[in-house]
Motif scaffolding. Structure first.
Motif, PDB file in Angstrom:
ATOM      1  N   GLU A 151       0.844  -1.181   0.000  1.00 69.48           N
ATOM      2  CA  GLU A 151       0.000   0.000   0.000  1.00 69.48           C
ATOM      3  C   GLU A 151       0.889   1.244   0.000  1.00 69.48           C
ATOM      4  OE1 GLU A 151      -3.235   0.063  -0.350  1.00 69.48           O
ATOM      5  OE2 GLU A 151      -3.407  -2.131  -0.353  1.00 69.48           O
ATOM      6  N   GLY A 152       0.263   2.390  -0.063  1.00 69.18           N
ATOM      7  CA  GLY A 152       1.010   3.629   0.028  1.00 69.18           C
ATOM      8  C   GLY A 152       1.825   3.916  -1.218  1.00 69.18           C
ATOM      9  N   VAL A 153       3.010   4.467  -1.015  1.00 71.33           N
ATOM     10  CA  VAL A 153       3.811   4.968  -2.119  1.00 71.33           C
ATOM     11  C   VAL A 153       4.240   3.867  -3.075  1.00 71.33           C
ATOM     12  CG1 VAL A 153       6.002   4.801  -0.869  1.00 71.33           C
ATOM     13  CG2 VAL A 153       5.740   6.486  -2.708  1.00 71.33           C
ATOM     14  N   LEU A 154       4.540   2.668  -2.564  1.00 73.56           N
ATOM     15  CA  LEU A 154       4.967   1.579  -3.452  1.00 73.56           C
ATOM     16  C   LEU A 154       3.880   1.229  -4.459  1.00 73.56           C
ATOM     17  CD1 LEU A 154       6.890  -0.886  -1.100  1.00 73.56           C
ATOM     18  CD2 LEU A 154       7.837   0.718  -2.768  1.00 73.56           C
ATOM     19  N   LYS A 155       2.628   1.262  -4.003  1.00 76.44           N
ATOM     20  CA  LYS A 155       1.517   0.971  -4.904  1.00 76.44           C
ATOM     21  C   LYS A 155       1.468   1.964  -6.051  1.00 76.44           C
ATOM     22  CE  LYS A 155      -3.537   0.747  -5.016  1.00 76.44           C
ATOM     23  NZ  LYS A 155      -4.780   0.817  -4.187  1.00 76.44           N
ATOM     24  N   TYR A 156       1.638   3.238  -5.735  1.00 77.33           N
ATOM     25  CA  TYR A 156       1.527   4.267  -6.770  1.00 77.33           C
ATOM     26  C   TYR A 156       2.799   4.392  -7.605  1.00 77.33           C
ATOM     27  CZ  TYR A 156      -2.924   5.485  -4.772  1.00 77.33           C
ATOM     28  OH  TYR A 156      -4.230   5.423  -4.355  1.00 77.33           O
ATOM     29  N   LEU A 157       3.851   3.720  -7.176  1.00 75.88           N
ATOM     30  CA  LEU A 157       5.053   3.631  -8.003  1.00 75.88           C
ATOM     31  C   LEU A 157       5.021   2.397  -8.903  1.00 75.88           C
ATOM     32  CD1 LEU A 157       7.861   4.716  -5.490  1.00 75.88           C
ATOM     33  CD2 LEU A 157       6.906   6.038  -7.388  1.00 75.88           C
ATOM     34  N   GLY A 158       3.970   1.592  -8.749  1.00 75.34           N
ATOM     35  CA  GLY A 158       3.828   0.407  -9.594  1.00 75.34           C
ATOM     36  C   GLY A 158       4.532  -0.822  -9.072  1.00 75.34           C
ATOM     37  N   VAL A 159       5.057  -0.774  -7.839  1.00 76.20           N
ATOM     38  CA  VAL A 159       5.757  -1.931  -7.260  1.00 76.20           C
ATOM     39  C   VAL A 159       4.701  -2.890  -6.725  1.00 76.20           C
ATOM     40  CG1 VAL A 159       7.516  -2.687  -5.621  1.00 76.20           C
ATOM     41  CG2 VAL A 159       7.695  -0.443  -6.693  1.00 76.20           C
ATOM     42  N   VAL A 212       0.477  18.722 -21.209  1.00 78.31           N
ATOM     43  CA  VAL A 212      -0.915  18.293 -21.268  1.00 78.31           C
ATOM     44  C   VAL A 212      -1.045  16.907 -21.896  1.00 78.31           C
ATOM     45  CG1 VAL A 212      -3.203  18.786 -22.211  1.00 78.31           C
ATOM     46  CG2 VAL A 212      -1.791  20.645 -21.305  1.00 78.31           C
ATOM     47  N   THR A 213      -0.374  16.688 -23.014  1.00 71.77           N
ATOM     48  CA  THR A 213      -0.474  15.392 -23.688  1.00 71.77           C
ATOM     49  C   THR A 213       0.074  14.273 -22.811  1.00 71.77           C
ATOM     50  OG1 THR A 213      -0.258  16.452 -25.845  1.00 71.77           O
ATOM     51  CG2 THR A 213       0.156  14.090 -25.751  1.00 71.77           C
ATOM     52  N   THR A 214       1.229  14.483 -22.222  1.00 70.64           N
ATOM     53  CA  THR A 214       1.833  13.455 -21.385  1.00 70.64           C
ATOM     54  C   THR A 214       1.024  13.242 -20.116  1.00 70.64           C
ATOM     55  OG1 THR A 214       4.011  14.076 -22.232  1.00 70.64           O
ATOM     56  CG2 THR A 214       3.958  12.728 -20.238  1.00 70.64           C
ATOM     57  N   GLY A 215       0.540  14.325 -19.515  1.00 72.65           N
ATOM     58  CA  GLY A 215      -0.279  14.196 -18.319  1.00 72.65           C
ATOM     59  C   GLY A 215      -1.588  13.484 -18.587  1.00 72.65           C
ATOM     60  N   ALA A 216      -2.242  13.810 -19.702  1.00 73.73           N
ATOM     61  CA  ALA A 216      -3.507  13.164 -20.046  1.00 73.73           C
ATOM     62  C   ALA A 216      -3.289  11.690 -20.375  1.00 73.73           C
ATOM     63  CB  ALA A 216      -4.149  13.880 -21.227  1.00 73.73           C
ATOM     64  N   PHE A 217      -2.207  11.383 -21.074  1.00 69.13           N
ATOM     65  CA  PHE A 217      -1.869   9.992 -21.376  1.00 69.13           C
ATOM     66  C   PHE A 217      -1.665   9.213 -20.083  1.00 69.13           C
ATOM     67  CE2 PHE A 217       1.478   6.783 -22.072  1.00 69.13           C
ATOM     68  CZ  PHE A 217       0.874   6.007 -23.052  1.00 69.13           C
ATOM     69  N   MET A 218      -0.999   9.807 -19.115  1.00 65.61           N
ATOM     70  CA  MET A 218      -0.768   9.163 -17.830  1.00 65.61           C
ATOM     71  C   MET A 218      -2.090   8.907 -17.105  1.00 65.61           C
ATOM     72  SD  MET A 218       1.331  10.662 -14.555  1.00 65.61           S
ATOM     73  CE  MET A 218      -0.016  11.790 -14.127  1.00 65.61           C
ATOM     74  N   PRO A 225      -3.873   4.074 -11.779  1.00 58.77           N
ATOM     75  CA  PRO A 225      -2.861   4.698 -10.914  1.00 58.77           C
ATOM     76  C   PRO A 225      -1.584   3.883 -10.758  1.00 58.77           C
ATOM     77  CG  PRO A 225      -5.034   4.994  -9.968  1.00 58.77           C
ATOM     78  CD  PRO A 225      -5.214   4.094 -11.159  1.00 58.77           C
ATOM     79  N   VAL A 226      -1.699   2.565 -10.761  1.00 55.28           N
ATOM     80  CA  VAL A 226      -0.514   1.729 -10.604  1.00 55.28           C
ATOM     81  C   VAL A 226       0.467   1.916 -11.760  1.00 55.28           C
ATOM     82  CG1 VAL A 226      -1.466  -0.287 -11.793  1.00 55.28           C
ATOM     83  CG2 VAL A 226       0.236  -0.614  -9.981  1.00 55.28           C
ATOM     84  N   ASP A 227      -0.029   2.430 -12.890  1.00 59.15           N
ATOM     85  CA  ASP A 227       0.806   2.621 -14.072  1.00 59.15           C
ATOM     86  C   ASP A 227       1.200   4.077 -14.292  1.00 59.15           C
ATOM     87  OD1 ASP A 227       1.045  -0.024 -15.078  1.00 59.15           O
ATOM     88  OD2 ASP A 227      -1.018   0.060 -15.795  1.00 59.15           O
ATOM     89  N   TYR A 228       0.861   4.963 -13.359  1.00 55.72           N
ATOM     90  CA  TYR A 228       1.120   6.386 -13.572  1.00 55.72           C
ATOM     91  C   TYR A 228       2.589   6.683 -13.845  1.00 55.72           C
ATOM     92  CZ  TYR A 228      -3.572   8.013 -12.237  1.00 55.72           C
ATOM     93  OH  TYR A 228      -4.915   8.280 -12.200  1.00 55.72           O
ATOM     94  N   LEU A 229       3.480   6.136 -13.034  1.00 61.34           N
ATOM     95  CA  LEU A 229       4.897   6.432 -13.202  1.00 61.34           C
ATOM     96  C   LEU A 229       5.399   5.941 -14.554  1.00 61.34           C
ATOM     97  CD1 LEU A 229       7.590   7.497 -12.137  1.00 61.34           C
ATOM     98  CD2 LEU A 229       7.956   5.254 -11.056  1.00 61.34           C
TER      99      LEU A 229
END
Length: 257
Positions: A117-125, A196-202, A207-211
């Protein structure tokens, strides 16, 4: 105006040609994004037929064929010319997907148990083991049909509809929203189009794939600006998705695709 004339008018609209395929493609994903894994379609019961147990096995192919039909319908508007720059795009596709896959690879290397959970989740780990699995079928014919259609969707359809919209349309539109943005040459650089393009693509990904999506989107923007080739971006995306699919199958990380 007759129905035929209306259809021809739509077909001649360059903006519709770049926006509609991705918009329709995303509509097919709405049940999975907003209705808890398409529970409206799914019946998880031993006696349920395959199309109710695993609705993604028919919904994704349908999505692919509708996307293909729209791409063919609007085909005259797409600047897809083969050149030497596509090889640079292919190389950057391998580099970009390497960054995307690194977090879940680190999960295995670090020997983490369970889902962090937490930061590791949002980093895709994360383990990324739950997702599209063609192995649900006992029949070899059904398995290979599912697998081939899945790669067709990821490598061909996704690459085309996304790059045609993100890089072919949105990068231009952001530079001249009130004017004739089609006069802007492909790949013209500007901070607003990058952010904008890169942010929208993200944000279009989980969320797990944001990075991974942010790094990959940044590299694709670099390819667009350097090569001035939409085809190079499409090939980059296709190579990336091909490698991701192979990795998902090799390491049973079906949540990646």
């Amino acid at each position: 105006m007759s129905t035929r004339e209306k259809i021809q008018r739509w077909q001649n609209d360059r903006t519709l040609a770049h926006v509609v395929p991705l918009a329709v493609f995303m509509l097919f994903l709405m049940p999975f994004m907003f209705f808890d894994g398409a529970k409206w379609f799914r019946w998880e019961h031993p006696s349920a037929p395959w199309w109710q147990q695993w609705p993604e096995q028919w919904l994704y192919p349908l999505q692919s064929f509708v996307g293909l039909a729209l791409l063919i319908f609007f085909r005259k508007h797409y600047e897809l010319k083969w050149s030497k720059s596509v090889w640079f795009g292919a190389l950057m596709g391998a580099v970009g997907i390497g960054f995307w896959l690194l977090p879940t690879t680190l999960y295995d290397w670090l020997g983490i148990d369970g889902k962090p959970e937490g930061v590791l989740k949002y980093l895709g780990v994360m383990p990324r083991t739950e997702g599209f699995d063609p192995g649900v079928f006992d029949s070899p014919a059904a398995y290979w049909a599912s697998l081939i259609l899945r790669f067709f969707r990821a490598v061909v359809i996704v690459s085309l509809v996304e790059e045609i919209f993100w890089r072919g349309f949105l990068m231009r539109f952001l530079l001249d929203r009130d004017g004739d943005y089609w006069k802007i040459p492909f790949g013209q650089p500007a901070w607003i189009s990058y952010l904008v393009t890169t942010g929208a693509f993200m944000l279009a990904h989980a969320p797990v794939d944001y990075l991974g999506a942010f790094i990959y989107g940044s590299l694709t923007y670099f390819v667009a600006v350097r090569t001035k080739s939409l085809m190079a971006c499409v090939v980059m995306h296709g190579v990336a998705n091909l490698l991701m699919g192979c990795y998902a199958l090799a390491y049973a990380k079906y949540g990646l695709w």
